[in-house]
Scaffold this active site. Structure first.
Site, short mmCIF file in Angstrom:
data_model
loop_
_atom_site.label_atom_id
_atom_site.label_comp_id
_atom_site.label_asym_id
_atom_site.label_seq_id
_atom_site.Cartn_x
_atom_site.Cartn_y
_atom_site.Cartn_z
N LYS A 266 56.25 -1.86 -106.90
CA LYS A 266 55.74 -2.79 -107.90
C LYS A 266 54.82 -2.06 -108.87
CE LYS A 266 52.69 -6.88 -108.28
NZ LYS A 266 52.05 -8.00 -107.56
N ASP A 271 47.37 -7.33 -113.62
CA ASP A 271 47.86 -8.67 -113.31
C ASP A 271 46.77 -9.71 -113.57
OD1 ASP A 271 49.06 -10.93 -112.32
OD2 ASP A 271 48.96 -10.32 -110.19
N LYS A 278 44.44 -16.06 -113.21
CA LYS A 278 43.57 -15.86 -112.05
C LYS A 278 42.12 -16.19 -112.42
CE LYS A 278 46.10 -12.02 -109.88
NZ LYS A 278 46.44 -12.72 -108.62
N ASP A 289 47.33 -3.17 -109.40
CA ASP A 289 48.53 -3.91 -109.02
C ASP A 289 49.82 -3.09 -109.21
OD1 ASP A 289 49.39 -6.21 -107.77
OD2 ASP A 289 49.77 -7.30 -109.62
N ASP A 348 51.83 -16.23 -111.61
CA ASP A 348 51.07 -15.21 -110.89
C ASP A 348 51.88 -14.61 -109.73
OD1 ASP A 348 48.96 -13.58 -110.33
OD2 ASP A 348 47.71 -15.14 -109.40
N GLU A 350 54.33 -12.74 -109.98
CA GLU A 350 55.12 -11.92 -110.89
C GLU A 350 55.71 -10.68 -110.21
OE1 GLU A 350 52.01 -11.50 -110.43
OE2 GLU A 350 51.89 -9.33 -110.27
N ARG A 352 57.25 -10.31 -107.38
CA ARG A 352 58.60 -10.53 -106.86
C ARG A 352 59.62 -10.65 -108.00
NH1 ARG A 352 56.50 -15.66 -103.57
NH2 ARG A 352 54.59 -14.45 -103.86
N1 BES Z 1 48.93 -8.98 -107.28
C1 BES Z 1 48.80 -10.22 -106.64
C2 BES Z 1 48.51 -10.09 -105.15
C3 BES Z 1 47.19 -9.49 -104.77
C4 BES Z 1 46.13 -10.30 -104.46
C5 BES Z 1 47.04 -8.12 -104.66
C6 BES Z 1 44.92 -9.76 -104.08
C7 BES Z 1 45.83 -7.57 -104.28
C8 BES Z 1 44.78 -8.38 -103.99
C9 BES Z 1 50.09 -11.02 -106.80
O1 BES Z 1 50.77 -10.80 -107.99
C10 BES Z 1 49.72 -12.45 -106.76
O2 BES Z 1 49.03 -12.89 -107.64
N2 BES Z 1 50.20 -13.17 -105.76
C11 BES Z 1 49.94 -14.56 -105.62
C12 BES Z 1 51.21 -15.22 -105.21
C13 BES Z 1 51.15 -16.73 -105.25
C14 BES Z 1 50.95 -17.22 -106.67
C15 BES Z 1 52.43 -17.27 -104.67
C16 BES Z 1 48.86 -14.72 -104.56
O3 BES Z 1 48.87 -13.99 -103.58
O4 BES Z 1 47.99 -15.56 -104.75
ZN ZN Z 2 50.48 -9.01 -108.87
MN MN Z 3 50.07 -12.04 -109.53
#
Ligand code: BES
Ligand code: ZN
Ligand code: MN
Length: 502
Positions: A266, A271, A278, A289, A348, A350, A352
């Site tokens: 990734k 992000d 966020k 990220d 968010d 993103e 995947r």
């Molecule tokens: N990059 C984030 C995941 C992340 C969170 C990495 C904290 C490092 C530290 C990812 O893109 C994300 O935002 N995931 C969401 C998914 C949800 C919206 C289904 C999450 O984990 O909240």
């Molecule tokens: Zn992310």
């Molecule tokens: Mn995200």
């Protein structure tokens, strides 16, 4: 810092400091420490008797030798309890020792192979861990700070082995450690860069420069090319950003006609969450990220230097995730390269979306097995904290290889289940899948989402969101990017090269 291995007598080393060790509870030191104690007329044994040196894990005692041996100083490093000693502890100890030398402004030192003597650990594994640990522990990210007048670099570490016959093997092992640490530190540099510096364009440029220097193949696909390839899911994420997206491909050819292994990472260079933005708190960490992408690119650098008999292709979809007038919105529907449609219920989620197309492309290139690495879900750190990364795969044999590679690297991982019931979590009313859903099992849902795009090939997904950053200096870790799981990936590829999956 230069790392060398030589045969000789540690008591006679001409250096600024000699490093020996002691297990907790030992009153009469043996091995290299014993020889040194004798050369110092029993000074170490006396300090043990007086309780000044106890051999506790993490204990570092600096002694002056007043002309008794060529080295003006000796550092006695405590190893802790002998029954609990491991190669991981050697790596951490070496990091602590190297930072100690830097703090004391000692430019060069000579060390015995901690762990190889009475601890009975494999000598080559210990030599590798000493080299790796020192270089990982000394890592600093200071390129955006004004030059520190007081800065001091340790120049040289010499590993001194008394048995001449072992030197060649230890030399090769130490070299492997240097290569692995250099790669992890390269990944750290990428992830520590702020998002305005490491844009997708800059990320691709750094990968390209590294590839040229290392002798890897490199192709960067731009927006138009990826559009032609059908990567609308990747481009959906990219459409909200003013920065042009880049799809990075690196290739290593060492295995003749064999099917290449696929490493997919990734590469979100920042992000924000997009329209599903966020909260400010914690958003800083999102400059990292692209850690998964950085890790696979860095692993390729080590692979190019180690030259295993395999073929490897690395794929990194790189883009920002930004909110803007052109950004994707919740409920938008995207179509991935394999034709599957995706309802974007949360912009968010993103990672995947960009990985979906990268995995489709990995399938199109016939890569096998495919291993993806991503800071994919916050949920993984709810499950595993910052101790281990999550492994997801229906393939027991591949998981076994990943676990072995991770264990040898000292980068802990833990497998989570892929029971078919979880597949439901990605059901959409309007498209083939949706990109986010229920509250529970968020990391597993994400893994099932990715699985939609691997066409049932041998595949594993590593969710590193809990372990990509460290907020403390501890052993091989310093504050900032950890470089995990670069060393796991290197071990994995070497292992698959020696013995492919059947
Ligand atoms: N990059 C984030 C995941 C992340 C969170 C990495 C904290 C490092 C530290 C990812 O893109 C994300 O935002 N995931 C969401 C998914 C949800 C919206 C289904 C999450 O984990 O909240
Ligand atoms: Zn992310
Ligand atoms: Mn995200």
């Amino acid at each position: 810092m230069r790392v060398t291995v030589e045969s000789g007598d540690i008591t006679k080393a001409e250096t600024q400091c000699v490093v020996v060790n002691l297990f907790e509870g030992v009153t009469a030191p043996g091995g290299g420490t014993g020889a040194l104690d004798r050369a110092l007329d029993g000074m170490i044994a006396e300090l043990i008797a007086s309780g000044d040196i106890r051999g506790k894990a993490g204990e570092l005692t600096l002694l002056h030798t007043f002309g008794k041996i060529p080295s003006p100083r000796v550092l006695v490093a405590g190893l802790g309890k002998s029954g609990e000693f491991t190669v991981d502890k050697v790596r951490d100890l070496s990091a602590n020792v190297a930072r100690f030398m830097r703090a004391r402004r000692i430019a060069g030192f000579a060390t015995i192979t901690h762990g190889a003597g009475i601890a009975g650990l494999d000598a080559a594994a210990c030599a590798q861990a000493i080299a790796e640990g020192a270089l990982l522990g000394l890592y600093q990210f200071d390129r955006h700070k004004k030059t520190d007048e007081d800065a001091f670099d340790v120049q040289a570490m010499r590993i001194v082995e008394h048995d001449h016959a072992k030197v060649a093997a230890l030399e090769r092992a130490a070299e492997r450690g240097v290569i692995a640490a250099d790669a992890a530190n390269f990944a750290r540099d990428l992830a520590n860069e702020p998002g305005n510096v490491l844009t997708p364009t800059e990320f691709a440029a750094r990968a390209e420069t590294m590839a040229r220097e290392a002798g890897l193949g490199c192709k960067i696909f731009d927006r138009e090319e990826t559009a032609k390839m059908g990567m609308s899911s990747f481009l959906g994420v990219a459409q909200g950003s003013a920065q042009p997206p880049k799809f990075i491909m690196l290739t290593y050819h060492g295995g003749g006609e064999a099917k290449p292994l696929g490493l997919v990472g990734k590469g979100i260079t920042f992000d924000t969450g997009g329209i599903s933005i966020k909260p400010n708190e914690g958003m800083q960490e999102m400059k990292g990220d692209m850690s998964g992408g950085g890790a696979v690119i860095a692993a390729m650098m080590a692979i190019a230097r180690l030259k295993p008999k395999v073929n490897v292709t690395a794929l990194v979809p790189a883009t920002e995730n930004m909110p803007s007038g052109t950004a994707i919105k919740p409920t938008d529907v995207l179509r991935a390269m394999n034709g599957k449609t995706i309802e974007v219920t949360n912009t968010d989620a993103e990672g995947r979306l960009v990985l979906a197309d990268a995995l489709c492309y990995a399938v199109q290139l016939d890569l096998s097995p495919i291993v993806d690495v991503a800071t994919l879900t916050g949920a993984i750190s709810i499950a595993l904290g910052n101790v281990a990364y999550g492994v997801f795969s229906p393939d027991d044999a591949l998981v076994g290889r990943i676990e072995a590679a991770s264990q040898a690297a000292g980068e802990k991982c833990w497998r989570l289940p892929m029971f078919s019931e979880y597949k439901e979590l990605n059901k959409s009313q309007v498209a083939d899948v949706r990109n986010s859903g229920a509250r529970g099992a968020g990391s597993i849902a994400a893994a099932f989402f990715l699985r939609e795009f691997v066409d049932d090939r041998p595949w594993a997904h590593l969710d590193i969101a809990g372990v990509d950053f460290s907020d403390a200096e501890k052993g091989v870790q310093v504050k900032g990017s950890t470089g995990i799981p670069v060393r796991t990936l290197i071990n994995l590829v070497l292992g698959l090269g020696e013995q492919p999956l059947t």
